[in-house]
Design a protein around this motif. Structure first.
Motif, PDB file in Angstrom:
ATOM      1  N   THR A 150      61.975  60.220 -30.047  1.00 16.86           N
ATOM      2  CA  THR A 150      63.184  60.654 -29.340  1.00 16.86           C
ATOM      3  C   THR A 150      64.435  60.010 -29.946  1.00 16.86           C
ATOM      4  OG1 THR A 150      62.565  59.031 -27.631  1.00 16.86           O
ATOM      5  CG2 THR A 150      62.130  61.330 -27.149  1.00 16.86           C
ATOM      6  N   LYS A 151      64.239  59.058 -30.857  1.00 18.94           N
ATOM      7  CA  LYS A 151      65.350  58.623 -31.728  1.00 18.94           C
ATOM      8  C   LYS A 151      64.780  58.135 -33.044  1.00 18.94           C
ATOM      9  CE  LYS A 151      65.857  53.666 -31.072  1.00 18.94           C
ATOM     10  NZ  LYS A 151      66.653  52.500 -30.779  1.00 18.94           N
ATOM     11  N   GLY A 152      65.619  58.075 -34.068  1.00 21.35           N
ATOM     12  CA  GLY A 152      65.214  57.573 -35.375  1.00 21.35           C
ATOM     13  C   GLY A 152      64.528  58.631 -36.219  1.00 21.35           C
ATOM     14  N   GLU A 153      64.091  58.232 -37.404  1.00 19.28           N
ATOM     15  CA  GLU A 153      63.554  59.184 -38.381  1.00 19.28           C
ATOM     16  C   GLU A 153      62.177  58.756 -38.872  1.00 19.28           C
ATOM     17  OE1 GLU A 153      65.414  61.850 -38.998  1.00 19.28           O
ATOM     18  OE2 GLU A 153      67.204  61.055 -37.981  1.00 19.28           O
ATOM     19  N   TYR A 154      61.335  59.750 -39.082  1.00 18.87           N
ATOM     20  CA  TYR A 154      60.020  59.517 -39.681  1.00 18.87           C
ATOM     21  C   TYR A 154      59.915  60.382 -40.933  1.00 18.87           C
ATOM     22  CZ  TYR A 154      54.830  59.781 -40.099  1.00 18.87           C
ATOM     23  OH  TYR A 154      53.531  59.759 -40.541  1.00 18.87           O
ATOM     24  N   ILE A 155      59.860  59.722 -42.078  1.00 16.47           N
ATOM     25  CA  ILE A 155      59.717  60.427 -43.351  1.00 16.47           C
ATOM     26  C   ILE A 155      58.267  60.246 -43.813  1.00 16.47           C
ATOM     27  CG2 ILE A 155      60.692  60.760 -45.673  1.00 16.47           C
ATOM     28  CD1 ILE A 155      62.873  60.757 -43.524  1.00 16.47           C
ATOM     29  N   LEU A 156      57.553  61.356 -43.926  1.00 18.55           N
ATOM     30  CA  LEU A 156      56.152  61.322 -44.354  1.00 18.55           C
ATOM     31  C   LEU A 156      56.044  62.019 -45.697  1.00 18.55           C
ATOM     32  CD1 LEU A 156      53.072  61.026 -44.032  1.00 18.55           C
ATOM     33  CD2 LEU A 156      53.109  63.048 -42.565  1.00 18.55           C
ATOM     34  N   ASN A 157      55.638  61.256 -46.716  1.00 19.40           N
ATOM     35  CA  ASN A 157      55.452  61.845 -48.043  1.00 19.40           C
ATOM     36  C   ASN A 157      56.711  62.581 -48.508  1.00 19.40           C
ATOM     37  OD1 ASN A 157      53.640  61.948 -50.118  1.00 19.40           O
ATOM     38  ND2 ASN A 157      52.183  63.291 -49.083  1.00 19.40           N
ATOM     39  N   GLY A 158      57.864  61.987 -48.211  1.00 18.00           N
ATOM     40  CA  GLY A 158      59.137  62.553 -48.660  1.00 18.00           C
ATOM     41  C   GLY A 158      59.738  63.611 -47.753  1.00 18.00           C
ATOM     42  N   THR A 159      59.021  63.991 -46.699  1.00 19.88           N
ATOM     43  CA  THR A 159      59.526  65.025 -45.789  1.00 19.88           C
ATOM     44  C   THR A 159      59.899  64.423 -44.449  1.00 19.88           C
ATOM     45  OG1 THR A 159      58.071  66.655 -46.812  1.00 19.88           O
ATOM     46  CG2 THR A 159      58.944  67.217 -44.650  1.00 19.88           C
ATOM     47  N   ASN A 160      61.083  64.777 -43.954  1.00 20.53           N
ATOM     48  CA  ASN A 160      61.483  64.309 -42.635  1.00 20.53           C
ATOM     49  C   ASN A 160      60.787  65.169 -41.584  1.00 20.53           C
ATOM     50  OD1 ASN A 160      62.708  63.520 -40.253  1.00 20.53           O
ATOM     51  ND2 ASN A 160      64.722  63.255 -41.226  1.00 20.53           N
ATOM     52  N   VAL A 161      59.865  64.551 -40.846  1.00 24.34           N
ATOM     53  CA  VAL A 161      59.084  65.301 -39.847  1.00 24.34           C
ATOM     54  C   VAL A 161      59.572  65.015 -38.425  1.00 24.34           C
ATOM     55  CG1 VAL A 161      57.037  65.420 -41.344  1.00 24.34           C
ATOM     56  CG2 VAL A 161      57.276  63.491 -39.760  1.00 24.34           C
ATOM     57  N   SER A 162      60.725  64.325 -38.315  1.00 21.65           N
ATOM     58  CA  SER A 162      61.189  63.856 -37.005  1.00 21.65           C
ATOM     59  C   SER A 162      61.591  64.979 -36.063  1.00 21.65           C
ATOM     60  CB  SER A 162      62.409  62.950 -37.167  1.00 21.65           C
ATOM     61  OG  SER A 162      62.266  62.084 -38.256  1.00 21.65           O
ATOM     62  N   HIS A 163      62.053  66.095 -36.624  1.00 20.78           N
ATOM     63  CA  HIS A 163      62.627  67.128 -35.756  1.00 20.78           C
ATOM     64  C   HIS A 163      61.908  68.466 -35.919  1.00 20.78           C
ATOM     65  CE1 HIS A 163      65.765  64.112 -35.495  1.00 20.78           C
ATOM     66  NE2 HIS A 163      65.838  64.124 -36.812  1.00 20.78           N
ATOM     67  N   MET A 164      60.644  68.416 -36.338  1.00 22.41           N
ATOM     68  CA  MET A 164      59.920  69.657 -36.602  1.00 22.41           C
ATOM     69  C   MET A 164      59.423  70.319 -35.318  1.00 22.41           C
ATOM     70  SD  MET A 164      57.594  69.034 -39.951  1.00 22.41           S
ATOM     71  CE  MET A 164      58.307  69.214 -41.584  1.00 22.41           C
ATOM     72  N   SER A 165      59.197  71.629 -35.408  1.00 23.61           N
ATOM     73  CA  SER A 165      58.616  72.392 -34.294  1.00 23.61           C
ATOM     74  C   SER A 165      57.110  72.126 -34.235  1.00 23.61           C
ATOM     75  CB  SER A 165      58.857  73.877 -34.513  1.00 23.61           C
ATOM     76  OG  SER A 165      58.083  74.315 -35.619  1.00 23.61           O
ATOM     77  N   GLU A 166      56.494  72.545 -33.135  1.00 21.81           N
ATOM     78  CA  GLU A 166      55.037  72.390 -32.980  1.00 21.81           C
ATOM     79  C   GLU A 166      54.273  73.009 -34.154  1.00 21.81           C
ATOM     80  OE1 GLU A 166      53.203  70.815 -30.814  1.00 21.81           O
ATOM     81  OE2 GLU A 166      54.780  70.194 -29.418  1.00 21.81           O
ATOM     82  N   ASN A 167      54.692  74.207 -34.547  1.00 20.45           N
ATOM     83  CA  ASN A 167      53.982  74.899 -35.632  1.00 20.45           C
ATOM     84  C   ASN A 167      54.132  74.184 -36.964  1.00 20.45           C
ATOM     85  OD1 ASN A 167      52.864  76.937 -34.120  1.00 20.45           O
ATOM     86  ND2 ASN A 167      54.642  78.307 -34.389  1.00 20.45           N
ATOM     87  N   GLN A 168      55.345  73.701 -37.228  1.00 22.07           N
ATOM     88  CA  GLN A 168      55.566  72.961 -38.469  1.00 22.07           C
ATOM     89  C   GLN A 168      54.733  71.681 -38.473  1.00 22.07           C
ATOM     90  OE1 GLN A 168      59.877  72.768 -37.952  1.00 22.07           O
ATOM     91  NE2 GLN A 168      60.156  73.836 -39.894  1.00 22.07           N
ATOM     92  N   LEU A 169      54.694  71.001 -37.323  1.00 26.18           N
ATOM     93  CA  LEU A 169      53.902  69.766 -37.227  1.00 26.18           C
ATOM     94  C   LEU A 169      52.422  70.049 -37.463  1.00 26.18           C
ATOM     95  CD1 LEU A 169      55.493  67.954 -34.150  1.00 26.18           C
ATOM     96  CD2 LEU A 169      55.650  67.239 -36.535  1.00 26.18           C
ATOM     97  N   ALA A 170      51.936  71.173 -36.914  1.00 24.63           N
ATOM     98  CA  ALA A 170      50.521  71.524 -37.089  1.00 24.63           C
ATOM     99  C   ALA A 170      50.202  71.715 -38.577  1.00 24.63           C
ATOM    100  CB  ALA A 170      50.188  72.778 -36.293  1.00 24.63           C
ATOM    101  N   ASP A 171      51.116  72.331 -39.307  1.00 23.51           N
ATOM    102  CA  ASP A 171      50.905  72.510 -40.753  1.00 23.51           C
ATOM    103  C   ASP A 171      50.849  71.163 -41.463  1.00 23.51           C
ATOM    104  OD1 ASP A 171      50.816  75.225 -40.590  1.00 23.51           O
ATOM    105  OD2 ASP A 171      52.919  75.548 -41.176  1.00 23.51           O
ATOM    106  N   VAL A 172      51.786  70.281 -41.108  1.00 28.23           N
ATOM    107  CA  VAL A 172      51.806  68.954 -41.734  1.00 28.23           C
ATOM    108  C   VAL A 172      50.504  68.209 -41.415  1.00 28.23           C
ATOM    109  CG1 VAL A 172      52.973  66.713 -41.802  1.00 28.23           C
ATOM    110  CG2 VAL A 172      54.325  68.810 -41.717  1.00 28.23           C
ATOM    111  N   ARG A 173      50.076  68.279 -40.169  1.00 31.01           N
ATOM    112  CA  ARG A 173      48.814  67.610 -39.779  1.00 31.01           C
ATOM    113  C   ARG A 173      47.645  68.115 -40.610  1.00 31.01           C
ATOM    114  NH1 ARG A 173      50.468  68.425 -34.449  1.00 31.01           N
ATOM    115  NH2 ARG A 173      49.030  70.136 -34.092  1.00 31.01           N
ATOM    116  N   ASN A 174      47.533  69.432 -40.728  1.00 28.33           N
ATOM    117  CA  ASN A 174      46.392  69.994 -41.465  1.00 28.33           C
ATOM    118  C   ASN A 174      46.390  69.562 -42.923  1.00 28.33           C
ATOM    119  OD1 ASN A 174      45.286  71.305 -39.256  1.00 28.33           O
ATOM    120  ND2 ASN A 174      46.544  73.139 -39.561  1.00 28.33           N
ATOM    121  N   LYS A 175      47.573  69.419 -43.496  1.00 28.81           N
ATOM    122  CA  LYS A 175      47.671  69.034 -44.907  1.00 28.81           C
ATOM    123  C   LYS A 175      47.548  67.541 -45.127  1.00 28.81           C
ATOM    124  CE  LYS A 175      50.738  72.296 -47.262  1.00 28.81           C
ATOM    125  NZ  LYS A 175      51.789  72.610 -46.292  1.00 28.81           N
ATOM    126  N   GLU A 176      48.197  66.751 -44.256  1.00 31.22           N
ATOM    127  CA  GLU A 176      48.437  65.342 -44.588  1.00 31.22           C
ATOM    128  C   GLU A 176      47.558  64.336 -43.846  1.00 31.22           C
ATOM    129  OE1 GLU A 176      50.676  64.523 -46.867  1.00 31.22           O
ATOM    130  OE2 GLU A 176      52.103  66.171 -46.967  1.00 31.22           O
TER     131      GLU A 176
END
Ligand code: ADP
Ligand code: ADP
Length: 233
Positions: free
Chosen positions: A60-86
């Motif tokens: 709810t605040k701050g940033e999370y950069i995973l493997n060069g991608t900022n995943v802090s503000h992603m939608s549910e669907n985008q997060l699901a894709d990142v989870r499946n890959k990473e």
């Protein structure tokens, strides 16, 4: 260059008029190939942080950069894709499909990856062999011991070559001898270059990690290199 770069994240839960600051301000960098244990008393924020690390939740605040991608503000669907890959997940309760064989449990993530059935089965067979379960591929979870079930879960976590393995109390349901075997398996996986983040309440289990992060009240209390690594082999 960090695989995980967490900058001053917070996570609050609002329930009616009550606001719970599960994470107050957490910064954490983890490089590729690290083996980190996350510890802390109940309620200190470990699950909340693991959920964010695993892209099951966002801060709810701050940033999370995973493997060069900022995943802090992603939608549910985008997060699901990142989870499946990473991310590869290993849980205390194994979370296997009870009616499916070891082979089908391990092959499941490859359906989302779009592989053909034969390729999925070949990959799953190889993954099961690599965790010492080559003779248990057609067994269902209730035909396996706890340690064997956790090996199936580890094979499933590895099948997509994830960037990170997140293991939440992976030995929590296992006896001491079996716990040591599973830690040996995680050490082996780490030695091949994988990044592992492990949550545990047990000091003995945490001592297998090369770095120990301790949380308290939504903050990192302590973060140090483990100079006294306990090894199974
Ligand atoms: P653990 O610490 O074993 O991982 P949980 O993460 O399920 O357990 O819960 C830890 C704490 O968070 C508990 O005190 C629980 O009551 C609280 N909690 C978990 N989920 C919720 C929720 N949806 N609403 C309110 N409190 C919750
Ligand atoms: P741990 O895993 O270290 O036990 P948690 O991350 O589960 O800690 O919990 C941290 C704090 O956040 C606790 O006060 C807990 O009750 C609260 N909490 C966790 N999840 C929820 C939730 N879904 N809704 C409301 N409060 C929660």
């Amino acid at each position: 260059e960090s695989l995980i770069d967490i900058k001053d994240i917070g996570r609050k839960y609002v329930i009616g008029t009550e606001v719970i600051h599960a994470l107050k301000s957490v910064s954490l960098s983890i490089k590729k190939g690290e083996f980190v244990a996350l510890m802390g008393p109940s309620g200190s924020g470990k699950s909340t942080l693991m959920n964010i690390l695993g892209c099951l939740d966002t801060p709810t605040k701050g940033e999370y950069i995973l493997n060069g991608t900022n995943v802090s503000h992603m939608s549910e669907n985008q997060l699901a894709d990142v989870r499946n890959k990473e991310i590869g997940f290993v849980f205390q309760t194994f979370n296997l499909l009870p009616r499916s064989t070891s082979l089908d449990n391990v092959a499941l993530p490859l359906i989302y990856a779009g592989l053909k059935k034969k390729d999925r089965e070949n990959r799953a067979q190889a993954a099961l062999e690599s965790v010492g379960l080559g003779t248990r591929v057609m067994h269902k979870p209730n035909e396996l011991s706890g340690g064997q079930r956790q090996r199936v879960a580890v094979a499933r976590a590895l099948i997509n070559n994830p960037s990170i393995i997140l293991a939440d109390e992976p030995t929590g349901n296992l006896d001491t001898k079996t716990s040591v075997e599973i830690m040996g398996l995680l050490e082996e996986i780490h030695s091949k270059g994988n990044t592992i983040i492990l949550v545990t309440h047990e000091e003995d289990i945490a001592q297998h990690a090369h770095r120990i992060v301790r949380m308290r009240d939504g903050l990192i209390e302590n973060d140090y290199v483990n100079t006294d690594i306990k090894s199974v082999s």
